[in-house]
Design a protein around this motif. Structure first.
Motif, mmCIF file in Angstrom:
data_model
loop_
_atom_site.group_PDB
_atom_site.id
_atom_site.type_symbol
_atom_site.label_atom_id
_atom_site.label_comp_id
_atom_site.label_asym_id
_atom_site.label_seq_id
_atom_site.Cartn_x
_atom_site.Cartn_y
_atom_site.Cartn_z
ATOM 1 N N PHE A 67 0.819 -1.218 0.000
ATOM 2 C CA PHE A 67 0.000 0.000 0.000
ATOM 3 C C PHE A 67 0.849 1.263 0.000
ATOM 4 C CE2 PHE A 67 -3.780 -2.280 2.149
ATOM 5 C CZ PHE A 67 -4.492 -2.340 0.961
ATOM 6 N N ALA A 68 1.976 1.256 0.705
ATOM 7 C CA ALA A 68 2.783 2.469 0.851
ATOM 8 C C ALA A 68 4.117 2.383 0.110
ATOM 9 C CB ALA A 68 3.018 2.783 2.327
ATOM 10 N N ASN A 69 4.237 1.470 -0.852
ATOM 11 C CA ASN A 69 5.451 1.456 -1.674
ATOM 12 C C ASN A 69 5.703 2.815 -2.309
ATOM 13 O OD1 ASN A 69 6.140 -1.196 -1.202
ATOM 14 N ND2 ASN A 69 5.702 -1.928 -3.265
ATOM 15 N N SER A 70 4.638 3.393 -2.850
ATOM 16 C CA SER A 70 4.793 4.684 -3.523
ATOM 17 C C SER A 70 5.204 5.777 -2.542
ATOM 18 C CB SER A 70 3.482 5.066 -4.220
ATOM 19 O OG SER A 70 3.615 6.294 -4.902
ATOM 20 N N LEU A 71 4.583 5.783 -1.363
ATOM 21 C CA LEU A 71 4.932 6.774 -0.342
ATOM 22 C C LEU A 71 6.413 6.689 0.013
ATOM 23 C CD1 LEU A 71 4.114 8.814 1.961
ATOM 24 C CD2 LEU A 71 3.840 6.795 3.413
ATOM 25 N N VAL A 72 6.897 5.487 0.277
ATOM 26 C CA VAL A 72 8.292 5.318 0.674
ATOM 27 C C VAL A 72 9.231 5.668 -0.473
ATOM 28 C CG1 VAL A 72 10.024 3.632 1.418
ATOM 29 C CG2 VAL A 72 7.730 3.603 2.425
ATOM 30 N N ALA A 73 8.907 5.190 -1.673
ATOM 31 C CA ALA A 73 9.777 5.445 -2.822
ATOM 32 C C ALA A 73 9.895 6.938 -3.118
ATOM 33 C CB ALA A 73 9.255 4.695 -4.042
ATOM 34 N N LYS A 74 8.780 7.631 -3.093
ATOM 35 C CA LYS A 74 8.789 9.060 -3.421
ATOM 36 C C LYS A 74 9.393 9.904 -2.300
ATOM 37 C CE LYS A 74 4.773 9.071 -6.523
ATOM 38 N NZ LYS A 74 3.378 9.568 -6.711
ATOM 39 N N THR A 75 9.055 9.592 -1.066
ATOM 40 C CA THR A 75 9.513 10.408 0.055
ATOM 41 C C THR A 75 11.018 10.289 0.263
ATOM 42 O OG1 THR A 75 7.370 10.109 1.159
ATOM 43 C CG2 THR A 75 9.207 10.889 2.526
ATOM 44 N N PHE A 76 11.552 9.083 0.065
ATOM 45 C CA PHE A 76 12.951 8.847 0.407
ATOM 46 C C PHE A 76 13.836 8.562 -0.807
ATOM 47 C CE2 PHE A 76 10.299 7.485 4.034
ATOM 48 C CZ PHE A 76 10.710 8.450 4.947
ATOM 49 N N ILE A 82 12.128 -6.524 -5.505
ATOM 50 C CA ILE A 82 11.268 -7.688 -5.312
ATOM 51 C C ILE A 82 11.902 -8.873 -6.037
ATOM 52 C CG2 ILE A 82 9.216 -6.228 -5.235
ATOM 53 C CD1 ILE A 82 8.487 -7.311 -8.040
ATOM 54 N N HIS A 83 11.284 -10.038 -5.927
ATOM 55 C CA HIS A 83 11.694 -11.163 -6.757
ATOM 56 C C HIS A 83 10.974 -11.081 -8.095
ATOM 57 C CE1 HIS A 83 12.341 -15.261 -8.242
ATOM 58 N NE2 HIS A 83 13.394 -15.287 -7.424
ATOM 59 N N ARG A 84 11.668 -11.461 -9.134
ATOM 60 C CA ARG A 84 11.131 -11.360 -10.502
ATOM 61 C C ARG A 84 9.808 -12.096 -10.665
ATOM 62 N NH1 ARG A 84 14.190 -10.127 -14.742
ATOM 63 N NH2 ARG A 84 16.062 -10.545 -13.492
ATOM 64 N N LYS A 85 9.665 -13.243 -9.991
ATOM 65 C CA LYS A 85 8.457 -14.049 -10.172
ATOM 66 C C LYS A 85 7.224 -13.415 -9.539
ATOM 67 C CE LYS A 85 10.584 -18.563 -10.879
ATOM 68 N NZ LYS A 85 10.697 -19.958 -10.405
ATOM 69 N N ASP A 86 7.394 -12.383 -8.719
ATOM 70 C CA ASP A 86 6.241 -11.688 -8.170
ATOM 71 C C ASP A 86 5.860 -10.447 -8.974
ATOM 72 O OD1 ASP A 86 5.248 -13.223 -5.947
ATOM 73 O OD2 ASP A 86 4.874 -11.342 -4.903
ATOM 74 N N GLN A 87 6.524 -10.219 -10.080
ATOM 75 C CA GLN A 87 6.163 -9.079 -10.920
ATOM 76 C C GLN A 87 4.707 -9.157 -11.373
ATOM 77 O OE1 GLN A 87 8.222 -6.267 -11.961
ATOM 78 N NE2 GLN A 87 6.121 -5.585 -12.386
ATOM 79 N N VAL A 88 4.255 -10.366 -11.705
ATOM 80 C CA VAL A 88 2.872 -10.529 -12.157
ATOM 81 C C VAL A 88 1.891 -10.148 -11.051
ATOM 82 C CG1 VAL A 88 2.788 -12.986 -11.525
ATOM 83 C CG2 VAL A 88 1.255 -12.107 -13.294
ATOM 84 N N SER A 107 1.942 1.019 -6.854
ATOM 85 C CA SER A 107 3.360 0.908 -6.535
ATOM 86 C C SER A 107 4.214 1.259 -7.737
ATOM 87 C CB SER A 107 3.678 -0.529 -6.105
ATOM 88 O OG SER A 107 5.062 -0.742 -6.014
ATOM 89 N N PRO A 108 5.378 1.851 -7.503
ATOM 90 C CA PRO A 108 6.325 1.989 -8.611
ATOM 91 C C PRO A 108 6.800 0.613 -9.055
ATOM 92 C CG PRO A 108 7.392 2.520 -6.531
ATOM 93 C CD PRO A 108 5.927 2.359 -6.234
ATOM 94 N N MET A 109 7.316 0.548 -10.271
ATOM 95 C CA MET A 109 7.916 -0.685 -10.746
ATOM 96 C C MET A 109 9.278 -0.900 -10.057
ATOM 97 S SD MET A 109 5.902 -2.300 -12.801
ATOM 98 C CE MET A 109 4.584 -1.819 -11.660
ATOM 99 N N PRO A 110 9.734 -2.147 -9.996
ATOM 100 C CA PRO A 110 11.010 -2.412 -9.323
ATOM 101 C C PRO A 110 12.179 -1.740 -10.041
ATOM 102 C CG PRO A 110 9.783 -4.441 -9.680
ATOM 103 C CD PRO A 110 9.080 -3.379 -10.451
ATOM 104 N N LYS A 111 13.143 -1.305 -9.264
ATOM 105 C CA LYS A 111 14.405 -0.833 -9.860
ATOM 106 C C LYS A 111 15.326 -2.019 -10.125
ATOM 107 C CE LYS A 111 17.578 -0.260 -5.993
ATOM 108 N NZ LYS A 111 18.606 0.570 -5.345
ATOM 109 N N SER A 112 15.127 -3.117 -9.369
ATOM 110 C CA SER A 112 15.942 -4.310 -9.554
ATOM 111 C C SER A 112 15.234 -5.498 -8.929
ATOM 112 C CB SER A 112 17.328 -4.130 -8.927
ATOM 113 O OG SER A 112 17.221 -3.897 -7.535
#
Length: 220
Positions: A67-76, A82-88, A107-112
């Protein structure tokens, strides 16, 4: 040495973890903050303790853990890992939010991507990535050998296990992950789960009715 802080948040009572080292750098794992007061409490905690957020990790990508991936990514200004197999699962998360009437900023997409055996290093502290699918296809756990704990997401709970009936889940795969990856850790290892109280590997090997250590064991 990690200091472990957790917040139990959102309508699904998810555990969000903050791992802090002695230099006040920290890792955020599964930020599930949904309500505004939860988000404000978290940000205040970071500010008041003078913490620097340097990594953002997901054990898996079900909506209550992101839920707060975007909050953390943008704020900091940190990228998601993540693991590649959870991209789906991540890709489907906006639709899941609508289905459960819990809309959220995507959520933003993974950087790695993290892989089995990778090391997540924060100063002198290290987490090893264990691939533990079954609850989701790319669920991972983070094991700290030096301090004998594992952040297990929704794989293993105190006398319970994660659901395996979501898309990409499979109970046999989940049980194999628990027996072959988690139960092979030392008995004294503390398990910090995605929901509910902590437990230990030794306790679960003896008392978990869903995945006993011996698959031939039957509980009354």
């Amino acid at each position: 040495m990690f200091e472990i802080k957790y917040f139990t948040v959102n309508p699904l009572q998810e555990n969000t973890y903050v791992l802090i080292n002695d230099k006040k750098d920290c890792i955020i794992i599964d930020p599930g903050f949904y309500y505004q007061n939860e988000r404000e409490e978290f940000l205040q905690f970071i500010r008041e303790n003078g913490l620097k957020v340097v990594r953002l990790l997901n054990t898996h990508c079900h909506l209550d853990h992101i839920f707060a991936n975007s909050l953390v990514a943008k704020t900091f200004s940190v990228g998601l890992e993540i693991h590649r197999k959870d991209q789906v699962v991540l890709d489907r998360s906006p639709q899941s939010g609508i289905m459960y009437n819990l809309p959220f900023e995507p959520s933003p997409m993974p950087k790695s991507y993290l892989e089995e055996g990778d090391k997540v290093v924060l100063g002198d502290d290290v987490l090893e990535v264990l691939l533990t699918p079954g609850h989701s296809p790319g669920s991972i756990s983070f094991y700290c050998a030096a301090q004998q704990f594992v952040i297990a997401g929704d794989v293993l709970f105190r006398q319970s296990v994660g659901r395996s009936d979501f898309p990409g889940g499979n109970f046999d795969t989940l049980a194999r992950s628990i027996r072959e990856k988690l139960y092979n850790l030392p008995d004294e290892v503390v398990v910090y789960p995605g929901h509910g109280p902590s437990t230990t590997i030794g306790f679960e090997k003896e008392h978990n009715p869903f995945v006993p250590e011996d698959p031939n064991t039957r509980f009354a």
